[in-house]
Motif scaffolding. Structure first.
Motif, PDB file in Angstrom:
ATOM      1  N   THR A 198       0.858  -1.182   0.000  1.00 49.80           N
ATOM      2  CA  THR A 198       0.000   0.000   0.000  1.00 49.80           C
ATOM      3  C   THR A 198       0.893   1.230   0.000  1.00 49.80           C
ATOM      4  O   THR A 198       1.874   1.285   0.748  1.00 49.80           O
ATOM      5  CB  THR A 198      -0.905   0.016   1.250  1.00 49.80           C
ATOM      6  OG1 THR A 198      -1.777  -1.120   1.214  1.00 49.80           O
ATOM      7  CG2 THR A 198      -1.738   1.280   1.314  1.00 49.80           C
ATOM      8  N   ASN A 199       0.561   2.202  -0.844  1.00 47.11           N
ATOM      9  CA  ASN A 199       1.373   3.411  -0.972  1.00 47.11           C
ATOM     10  C   ASN A 199       0.704   4.570  -0.242  1.00 47.11           C
ATOM     11  O   ASN A 199      -0.493   4.814  -0.411  1.00 47.11           O
ATOM     12  CB  ASN A 199       1.569   3.785  -2.440  1.00 47.11           C
ATOM     13  CG  ASN A 199       2.377   2.746  -3.197  1.00 47.11           C
ATOM     14  OD1 ASN A 199       2.947   1.829  -2.605  1.00 47.11           O
ATOM     15  ND2 ASN A 199       2.436   2.882  -4.503  1.00 47.11           N
ATOM     16  N   LEU A 204       5.219  15.447   3.436  1.00 45.21           N
ATOM     17  CA  LEU A 204       6.441  15.946   2.804  1.00 45.21           C
ATOM     18  C   LEU A 204       6.484  15.636   1.314  1.00 45.21           C
ATOM     19  O   LEU A 204       7.519  15.809   0.669  1.00 45.21           O
ATOM     20  CB  LEU A 204       7.671  15.329   3.495  1.00 45.21           C
ATOM     21  CG  LEU A 204       7.824  15.645   4.990  1.00 45.21           C
ATOM     22  CD1 LEU A 204       9.039  14.907   5.559  1.00 45.21           C
ATOM     23  CD2 LEU A 204       7.972  17.154   5.208  1.00 45.21           C
ATOM     24  N   ASN A 205       5.363  15.136   0.785  1.00 46.85           N
ATOM     25  CA  ASN A 205       5.244  14.784  -0.639  1.00 46.85           C
ATOM     26  C   ASN A 205       6.155  13.623  -1.015  1.00 46.85           C
ATOM     27  O   ASN A 205       6.694  13.570  -2.132  1.00 46.85           O
ATOM     28  CB  ASN A 205       5.527  16.002  -1.531  1.00 46.85           C
ATOM     29  CG  ASN A 205       4.910  15.850  -2.909  1.00 46.85           C
ATOM     30  OD1 ASN A 205       3.841  15.270  -3.058  1.00 46.85           O
ATOM     31  ND2 ASN A 205       5.583  16.353  -3.936  1.00 46.85           N
ATOM     32  N   ASN A 206       6.321  12.682  -0.100  1.00 47.66           N
ATOM     33  CA  ASN A 206       7.075  11.458  -0.360  1.00 47.66           C
ATOM     34  C   ASN A 206       6.113  10.277  -0.392  1.00 47.66           C
ATOM     35  O   ASN A 206       5.080  10.288   0.283  1.00 47.66           O
ATOM     36  CB  ASN A 206       8.140  11.220   0.717  1.00 47.66           C
ATOM     37  CG  ASN A 206       9.181  12.325   0.750  1.00 47.66           C
ATOM     38  OD1 ASN A 206       9.559  12.847  -0.297  1.00 47.66           O
ATOM     39  ND2 ASN A 206       9.638  12.689   1.942  1.00 47.66           N
ATOM     40  N   ILE A 207       6.461   9.260  -1.172  1.00 48.32           N
ATOM     41  CA  ILE A 207       5.667   8.044  -1.236  1.00 48.32           C
ATOM     42  C   ILE A 207       6.295   6.995  -0.320  1.00 48.32           C
ATOM     43  O   ILE A 207       7.469   6.657  -0.471  1.00 48.32           O
ATOM     44  CB  ILE A 207       5.585   7.491  -2.673  1.00 48.32           C
ATOM     45  CG1 ILE A 207       4.795   8.452  -3.568  1.00 48.32           C
ATOM     46  CG2 ILE A 207       4.933   6.116  -2.682  1.00 48.32           C
ATOM     47  CD1 ILE A 207       3.324   8.533  -3.232  1.00 48.32           C
ATOM     48  N   VAL A 208       5.525   6.508   0.638  1.00 41.92           N
ATOM     49  CA  VAL A 208       5.965   5.433   1.527  1.00 41.92           C
ATOM     50  C   VAL A 208       5.285   4.136   1.070  1.00 41.92           C
ATOM     51  O   VAL A 208       4.054   4.076   1.001  1.00 41.92           O
ATOM     52  CB  VAL A 208       5.603   5.732   3.000  1.00 41.92           C
ATOM     53  CG1 VAL A 208       6.022   4.575   3.898  1.00 41.92           C
ATOM     54  CG2 VAL A 208       6.273   7.019   3.449  1.00 41.92           C
ATOM     55  N   VAL A 209       6.083   3.127   0.750  1.00 43.70           N
ATOM     56  CA  VAL A 209       5.560   1.841   0.296  1.00 43.70           C
ATOM     57  C   VAL A 209       5.587   0.878   1.476  1.00 43.70           C
ATOM     58  O   VAL A 209       6.666   0.540   1.984  1.00 43.70           O
ATOM     59  CB  VAL A 209       6.386   1.279  -0.882  1.00 43.70           C
ATOM     60  CG1 VAL A 209       5.811  -0.054  -1.343  1.00 43.70           C
ATOM     61  CG2 VAL A 209       6.412   2.279  -2.034  1.00 43.70           C
ATOM     62  N   LEU A 210       4.408   0.455   1.910  1.00 43.01           N
ATOM     63  CA  LEU A 210       4.294  -0.424   3.077  1.00 43.01           C
ATOM     64  C   LEU A 210       3.830  -1.808   2.633  1.00 43.01           C
ATOM     65  O   LEU A 210       2.764  -1.928   2.007  1.00 43.01           O
ATOM     66  CB  LEU A 210       3.283   0.146   4.081  1.00 43.01           C
ATOM     67  CG  LEU A 210       3.667   1.446   4.780  1.00 43.01           C
ATOM     68  CD1 LEU A 210       2.465   2.021   5.502  1.00 43.01           C
ATOM     69  CD2 LEU A 210       4.793   1.210   5.768  1.00 43.01           C
ATOM     70  N   PRO A 211       4.590  -2.874   2.920  1.00 39.97           N
ATOM     71  CA  PRO A 211       4.091  -4.230   2.633  1.00 39.97           C
ATOM     72  C   PRO A 211       2.784  -4.475   3.381  1.00 39.97           C
ATOM     73  O   PRO A 211       2.628  -4.052   4.538  1.00 39.97           O
ATOM     74  CB  PRO A 211       5.219  -5.136   3.150  1.00 39.97           C
ATOM     75  CG  PRO A 211       6.436  -4.264   3.146  1.00 39.97           C
ATOM     76  CD  PRO A 211       5.956  -2.879   3.472  1.00 39.97           C
ATOM     77  N   ASN A 212       1.841  -5.131   2.740  1.00 33.07           N
ATOM     78  CA  ASN A 212       0.528  -5.344   3.344  1.00 33.07           C
ATOM     79  C   ASN A 212       0.607  -6.139   4.643  1.00 33.07           C
ATOM     80  O   ASN A 212      -0.172  -5.907   5.567  1.00 33.07           O
ATOM     81  CB  ASN A 212      -0.398  -6.051   2.353  1.00 33.07           C
ATOM     82  CG  ASN A 212      -0.808  -5.154   1.208  1.00 33.07           C
ATOM     83  OD1 ASN A 212      -0.932  -3.946   1.377  1.00 33.07           O
ATOM     84  ND2 ASN A 212      -0.998  -5.717   0.032  1.00 33.07           N
ATOM     85  N   SER A 213       1.547  -7.101   4.719  1.00 38.08           N
ATOM     86  CA  SER A 213       1.671  -7.890   5.947  1.00 38.08           C
ATOM     87  C   SER A 213       2.115  -7.014   7.114  1.00 38.08           C
ATOM     88  O   SER A 213       1.664  -7.200   8.246  1.00 38.08           O
ATOM     89  CB  SER A 213       2.666  -9.038   5.729  1.00 38.08           C
ATOM     90  OG  SER A 213       3.933  -8.537   5.325  1.00 38.08           O
TER      91      SER A 213
END
Length: 319
Positions: A198-199, A204-213
């Protein structure tokens, strides 16, 4: 199956089915991706036409034929059955897509939709292998199960992300566009969910990519529900020699003057404490969205400065 209306020779109905199937594919592509309803109508019409020809020709698509595959009739028979099963899959998938669009949640249902499409294609592939080519489906299913077990052991982490994503989607913990805050302090707006991650778009206008688990293991606070408005507080310290009532009235004027905060529910002024050094006040107000919080707080601070000059109030030193 009723007697064939075309006689014992199935060549003509098989040719018609092949022509309908190929023509349906061509027309389907000509419709374009921006016309999903038109595509669905084409799929349904051509599938119904192929089914009627099968019925009138006394041909059962779910029964393997005994025609020699090396003859013209045998090749037409197999291609006609493959086209019929393919159009069946596309028709079902088209109906599912329309159902998702009617519910107006195509992006949230992306994972579930992908799984449904994969299941439909798998079922059609097994049907083609069993009913068209006469292969033993039970053996294929058993072999597929063994392969799936091996792949499952090799891809434990990836599958964990996939099933966590499905659980989050079904649980409707958040939706695309929601502001969320995680227990580890990460906060941002949900911009995309997919099979694995999930993004979040942060302030701060940054994209954090988080694994669903990983996301499924944390507590999550939705800052967009029940609506986008967000409660903010601002603490101010005034010199103790002033009357608390005058301080409260001055801060209430500040909140009423502000144009960047929500006025319903009404903002509030809370006198938190008083001692020999200072009167501590907390301003409580709501903003339309989390993104508007900084500009609203800047405006409030500027208004406090002006109001202190008008009212003769003095700010206290830091605690």
């Amino acid at each position: 199956m009723p007697p064939s209306l075309f006689g014992d020779d199935h060549t003509l109905p098989l040719v018609l089915i092949n022509l309908l199937g190929i023509t349906g594919i061509v027309v389907w592509h000509l419709q374009g991706r921006d016309r999903p309803t038109g595509r669905l109508i084409v799929q349904i019409l051509f599938f119904i036409g192929m089914s009627l020809v099968l019925y009138m020709g006394g041909i059962a698509p779910h029964q393997a034929d005994d025609v020699d595959a090396e003859t013209l009739t045998g090749a037409l028979s197999k291609s006609a059955r493959i086209l019929w099963w393919t159009h069946l899959a596309w028709t079902i998938i088209g109906l599912i897509h329309i159902y998702v669009r009617l519910n107006r949640k195509p992006r949230e249902a992306h994972l579930i939709l992908d799984m449904a499409v994969a299941g439909i294609y798998l079922g059609v592939a097994l049907s083609v292998m069993g009913f068209v080519f006469g292969l033993p489906i039970a053996t294929l299913v058993t072999t597929s199960g063994v392969v799936a077990l091996i792949l499952g052991l090799a891809l434990q982490n990836t599958l964990g992300d996939v099933f966590s994503g499905i659980a989050l989607t079904l649980g409707k913990a958040y939706a695309i566009g929601d502001w969320v805050q995680l227990s580890d302090g990460t906060a941002g707006r949900v911009t995309e969910t997919n099979w694995r991650s999930t993004n979040l778009l942060t302030g701060l206008n940054n994209i954090v990519v988080l694994p669903n688990s990983m996301l499924a293991k944390q507590s999550l606070t939705s800052l967009s529900r029940p609506d986008e408005s967000h409660l903010m507080t601002l603490g101010v310290r005034f010199a103790a020699g002033q009357k608390p009532r005058i301080v409260e009235d001055a801060m209430r004027i500040v909140l009423e003057t502000s144009t960047r905060i929500v006025k319903d529910p009404a903002p509030a002024v809370a006198l938190k404490s008083i001692d020999a050094a200072a009167i501590e006040v907390e301003l409580q107000f709501r903003v339309a969205s989390l993104a508007a919080g900084t500009s609203a707080k800047n405006e409030i601070i500027d208004l406090i400065h002006d109001q202190c000059s008008l009212s003769g109030l003095s700010l206290a030193g830091p605690a």
